[in-house]
Design a protein around this motif. Structure first.
Motif, PDB file in Angstrom:
ATOM      1  N   ASP A  38      52.489  34.625  36.646  1.00 17.43           N
ATOM      2  CA  ASP A  38      51.827  35.446  37.975  1.00 17.43           C
ATOM      3  C   ASP A  38      51.889  35.007  38.877  1.00 17.43           C
ATOM      4  OD1 ASP A  38      50.219  37.716  39.558  1.00 17.43           O
ATOM      5  OD2 ASP A  38      51.493  39.369  38.095  1.00 17.43           O
ATOM      6  N   PRO A  88      51.026  36.186  42.486  1.00 18.38           N
ATOM      7  CA  PRO A  88      50.246  36.448  43.094  1.00 18.38           C
ATOM      8  C   PRO A  88      48.529  35.711  42.489  1.00 18.38           C
ATOM      9  CG  PRO A  88      50.960  38.042  42.543  1.00 18.38           C
ATOM     10  CD  PRO A  88      51.932  36.664  41.919  1.00 18.38           C
ATOM     11  N   LEU A  89      48.739  35.594  40.887  1.00 24.08           N
ATOM     12  CA  LEU A  89      47.285  35.654  40.071  1.00 24.08           C
ATOM     13  C   LEU A  89      47.547  33.603  40.399  1.00 24.08           C
ATOM     14  CD1 LEU A  89      45.036  35.646  37.935  1.00 24.08           C
ATOM     15  CD2 LEU A  89      46.633  35.079  36.908  1.00 24.08           C
ATOM     16  N   THR A  90      49.030  32.732  40.189  1.00 23.57           N
ATOM     17  CA  THR A  90      48.606  31.714  39.888  1.00 23.57           C
ATOM     18  C   THR A  90      48.747  30.984  41.934  1.00 23.57           C
ATOM     19  OG1 THR A  90      50.379  31.591  38.884  1.00 23.57           O
ATOM     20  CG2 THR A  90      49.776  29.778  39.800  1.00 23.57           C
ATOM     21  N   ASP A 141      46.783  32.567  43.699  1.00 25.94           N
ATOM     22  CA  ASP A 141      45.392  32.540  44.432  1.00 25.94           C
ATOM     23  C   ASP A 141      44.310  31.805  43.340  1.00 25.94           C
ATOM     24  OD1 ASP A 141      43.097  35.415  43.618  1.00 25.94           O
ATOM     25  OD2 ASP A 141      42.592  34.313  45.310  1.00 25.94           O
ATOM     26  N   VAL A 142      44.251  31.071  42.399  1.00 27.00           N
ATOM     27  CA  VAL A 142      43.582  30.176  41.611  1.00 27.00           C
ATOM     28  C   VAL A 142      43.753  28.822  42.132  1.00 27.00           C
ATOM     29  CG1 VAL A 142      43.523  29.071  39.702  1.00 27.00           C
ATOM     30  CG2 VAL A 142      43.702  31.259  39.296  1.00 27.00           C
ATOM     31  N   ILE A 143      45.232  28.388  42.872  1.00 24.34           N
ATOM     32  CA  ILE A 143      45.444  26.766  43.302  1.00 24.34           C
ATOM     33  C   ILE A 143      44.931  27.403  44.082  1.00 24.34           C
ATOM     34  CG2 ILE A 143      47.593  25.042  43.626  1.00 24.34           C
ATOM     35  CD1 ILE A 143      48.725  25.943  41.817  1.00 24.34           C
ATOM     36  N   GLY A 149      42.400  28.728  46.157  1.00 29.70           N
ATOM     37  CA  GLY A 149      40.944  28.923  45.721  1.00 29.70           C
ATOM     38  C   GLY A 149      40.287  27.117  45.027  1.00 29.70           C
ATOM     39  N   CYS A 150      41.291  26.178  44.404  1.00 25.48           N
ATOM     40  CA  CYS A 150      41.318  25.466  44.036  1.00 25.48           C
ATOM     41  C   CYS A 150      41.277  23.743  45.130  1.00 25.48           C
ATOM     42  CB  CYS A 150      42.204  24.776  42.873  1.00 25.48           C
ATOM     43  SG  CYS A 150      41.612  22.921  42.572  1.00 25.48           S
ATOM     44  N   VAL A 205      47.919  32.093  33.126  1.00 22.25           N
ATOM     45  CA  VAL A 205      48.642  32.721  34.320  1.00 22.25           C
ATOM     46  C   VAL A 205      49.535  32.969  33.765  1.00 22.25           C
ATOM     47  CG1 VAL A 205      47.632  31.398  36.152  1.00 22.25           C
ATOM     48  CG2 VAL A 205      49.099  30.391  35.470  1.00 22.25           C
ATOM     49  N   GLY A 263      50.886  38.375  32.193  1.00 22.12           N
ATOM     50  CA  GLY A 263      50.188  39.161  33.214  1.00 22.12           C
ATOM     51  C   GLY A 263      49.734  38.916  34.277  1.00 22.12           C
ATOM     52  N   TYR A 294      34.496  25.992  41.313  1.00 24.63           N
ATOM     53  CA  TYR A 294      35.483  25.503  40.822  1.00 24.63           C
ATOM     54  C   TYR A 294      35.067  23.726  40.305  1.00 24.63           C
ATOM     55  CZ  TYR A 294      39.543  27.577  41.899  1.00 24.63           C
ATOM     56  OH  TYR A 294      40.523  27.929  42.689  1.00 24.63           O
ATOM     57  N   ARG A 336      36.773  35.626  41.155  1.00 20.16           N
ATOM     58  CA  ARG A 336      36.542  34.297  41.839  1.00 20.16           C
ATOM     59  C   ARG A 336      36.017  34.415  43.388  1.00 20.16           C
ATOM     60  NH1 ARG A 336      41.446  34.430  39.490  1.00 20.16           N
ATOM     61  NH2 ARG A 336      42.655  35.320  40.941  1.00 20.16           N
TER      62      ARG A 336
END
Lengths: 279, 295
Positions: free
Chosen positions: A13, A15-17, A19-21, A23-24, B199, B202, B234, B260
């Protein structure tokens, strides 16, 4: 893991990926008291995506792209890198590396292309780290999971960085995220290449396509599948053997150097602290 | 955390009523290895929770220390009567508080623990029983296992709720929840320091989907409230996914924090609602704990 029959195992996904990256990246940079990153822009897909993530995480004003051509670099590399800068509104620093590389190899004129390519890679690393000091920034990595697992990178060269946003993404996933985030099509569509010598391409050097090896690596590494299972799934036995051996034989690139143990508390064995110690 | 924490309040009319308990879940980012800084953060968040009218504020697992401690475990460990915990106790006069930390016993064993403070005193300690030591987890290297799941009282407005704590990995062992249900627990308090991954499943993280299924299933099968409080932020590139939530005794999600972001999630629980669900669906009444596999 639930999958529909038609879903590719590498599908993520976007947008999800992202967002996580992002943020990191923001967390890793700010918690050590920095605001910005320097990133080597080769004109290729990985550095373009890494730079794009950094822009979203930190703002374009906090991303310092560095373009470091050698005299035999494909001219399209620099123009592609400039196009990435335009797309993400970042201002490049250009540092030619031909003089220092040629000066060094004037003492070793018989050096082969691998030595020369590694030297260029490490010279670029050296420049990035110097500029990171000059700007109070961190060095942003661009090595993806495929090349890290296959050992297709230069130790202490392009593999060196402070924070690597792509290190858990297969090349195929890098490509799909690049589409999502707006990396220029000229960069996404061109043949991946380290551009260290004329005519070099990743897939030519590796002997297989990223699409094939990424699917194999997902089942082999992420799912820990055995060789018989992988062959039953349709992967060629010789291909499986080649890739497994490549992963095994390059493990040294993914570990810190060997320390001769003599004490009761050795770094990375009994002396174990998080990198974020105190942050 | 320098900015005031965002507050998200559930507006659930069916949870209104005389016999209730307002719970706040403090979805925060601790500073790794810095207990004094985290205590100061807790005091600030407890004060904010009190302002919202909460009766109880729950913090995530290891909220006073951070999670990936490794050799920092002995450095951050506290005795249950440690001076460092005094500010937490003092701020529990008008709001009950559940905080996470590493405690050290008299015989130098370290535990991942949740401490429940009420009316200025430490009333209950849960030592994490199930210590994940696989994949990215390495808890058994440093920590001793607790041996008990024990229900404890939480009093509010003339009602004494029976609460039980399932600390992160404890949730993944249904026998623990069954144990607490047998003791009559009505409120499962589930603090967590859950790292986000997956990830490719979904729109939401694989871990979020796992906890979504689990919290709703526990709420439904044990006809109890489930309050799940995860952290964010994190550590060494690993992101904690938040998603703190309150699940009703019918399995419905009453409120969920964003993933988050640091957020204070506030929700009122209704004791009458719980009683009505248990009347309509008497799973616990009908449960048979006396059966074995014999003919």
């Amino acid at each position: 893991m639930t999958l529909t029959a038609a879903q590719d195992v590498l599908q993520i996904d976007a947008p999800l990926t992202e967002d996580v990256i992002c943020g990191c990246i923001a967390d890793a940079v700010r918690k050590v008291g920095c605001d910005s990153v320097v990133v080597g822009l080769s004109g290729g897909l990985d550095s373009a995506l890494a730079a794009a993530f950094a822009c979203h995480a930190l703002g374009p004003e906090n991303v310092i792209p560095v373009i470091m051509p050698y005299k035999t670099s494909h001219p399209g590399s620099k123009s592609d890198a400039m196009e990435v800068c335009t797309a993400f509104q970042i201002t490049p620093v250009v540092v030619e590396i031909s003089t220092q590389i040629d000066d060094y190899f004037s003492a070793f004129p018989d050096a082969n292309s691998v030595r020369r390519g590694n030297k260029m890679s490490r010279e670029r690393m050296s420049i990035l780290y110097d500029l990171s000091m000059a700007h109070g920034a961190l060095v942003l990595g661009t090595s993806n999971k495929t090349e890290l697992l296959l050992g297709y990178g230069t130790l202490f060269g392009d593999m060196a960085s402070a924070v690597n946003p792509l290190g858990d993404l297969y090349k195929t996933q890098v490509r799909s995220l690049a589409h999502h985030i707006g990396v220029p099509h000229s960069v996404i569509d061109k043949q991946p290449s380290a551009d260290l010598w004329e005519g070099q391409t990743d897939e030519g050097e590796l002997g297989f396509t990223y699409e094939a090896v990424d699917h194999l690596l997902f089942h082999l590494v992420d799912e820990r599948r055995s060789t018989p299972d992988l062959v039953a799934m349709g992967f060629d036995a010789a291909f499986v053997a080649t890739v497994k051996e490549r992963v095994r034989s390059t493990q040294y690139k993914r570990r810190p150097p060997v320390i001769a143990k003599v004490s009761n508390r050795t770094i990375d064995r009994e002396f174990r602290y998080p990198r974020d110690w105190g942050h | 955390m320098t900015d005031p924490i965002a507050v998200k309040v559930a507006a659930v009319p069916s949870m209104s009523g005389v016999e209730g308990l307002t719970v706040a879940l403090a979805q925060i980012t601790p500073t790794l290895g810095n207990v004094p800084a985290n205590v100061a953060q807790h005091v600030s968040v407890i004060a904010r929770a009190k302002e919202t009218g909460a009766d109880l504020v729950v913090f995530p697992e290891l909220s006073l220390t951070g999670y990936f401690l490794e050799d920092l475990v002995p450095d951050v460990a506290l005795r249950v009567d440690a001076e460092e915990l005094r500010p937490i106790a003092e701020h529990s006069q008008e709001i009950d508080v559940v905080v996470g930390c590493v405690i050290v016993s008299d015989d130098a064993r370290f535990y991942d623990a949740m401490l429940y403070f009420s009316k200025g005193e430490l009333k209950h300690v849960h030592r994490k029983v199930y210590l994940p030591t696989y994949g990215l987890f390495d808890e058994s290297r440093y920590l001793a296992s607790g041996n008990t799941f024990r229900a404890f009282p939480v009093s509010c407005g003339g009602v004494t709720w029976r609460a039980g704590i399932l600390l992160c990995e404890d949730m993944w062992h249904p026998s623990a929840a069954v144990n607490l249900a047998q003791q009559g627990v009505e409120l499962f308090i589930c603090p967590s320091a859950s790292p986000g991954r997956g990830v490719n499943q979904g729109r939401t993280l694989g871990t979020a989907q796992g906890y979504d299924a689990m919290t709703k299933t526990y709420g439904q099968l044990f006809t109890s409230y489930v309050v799940y409080c995860n952290r964010v932020g994190y550590e060494d590139g690993v992101g904690f996914w938040g998603g703190s939530r309150v699940v009703a005794p019918d399995g419905g999600v009453l409120i969920e924090a964003p993933e988050r972001d640091e957020t204070l999630v506030v929700c009122r629980l209704s004791y009458e609602y719980l009683k009505n669900v248990r009347f309509a669906l008497p799973l616990l009444r009908d449960e048979r704990h006396d059966l074995d596999g014999g003919a």
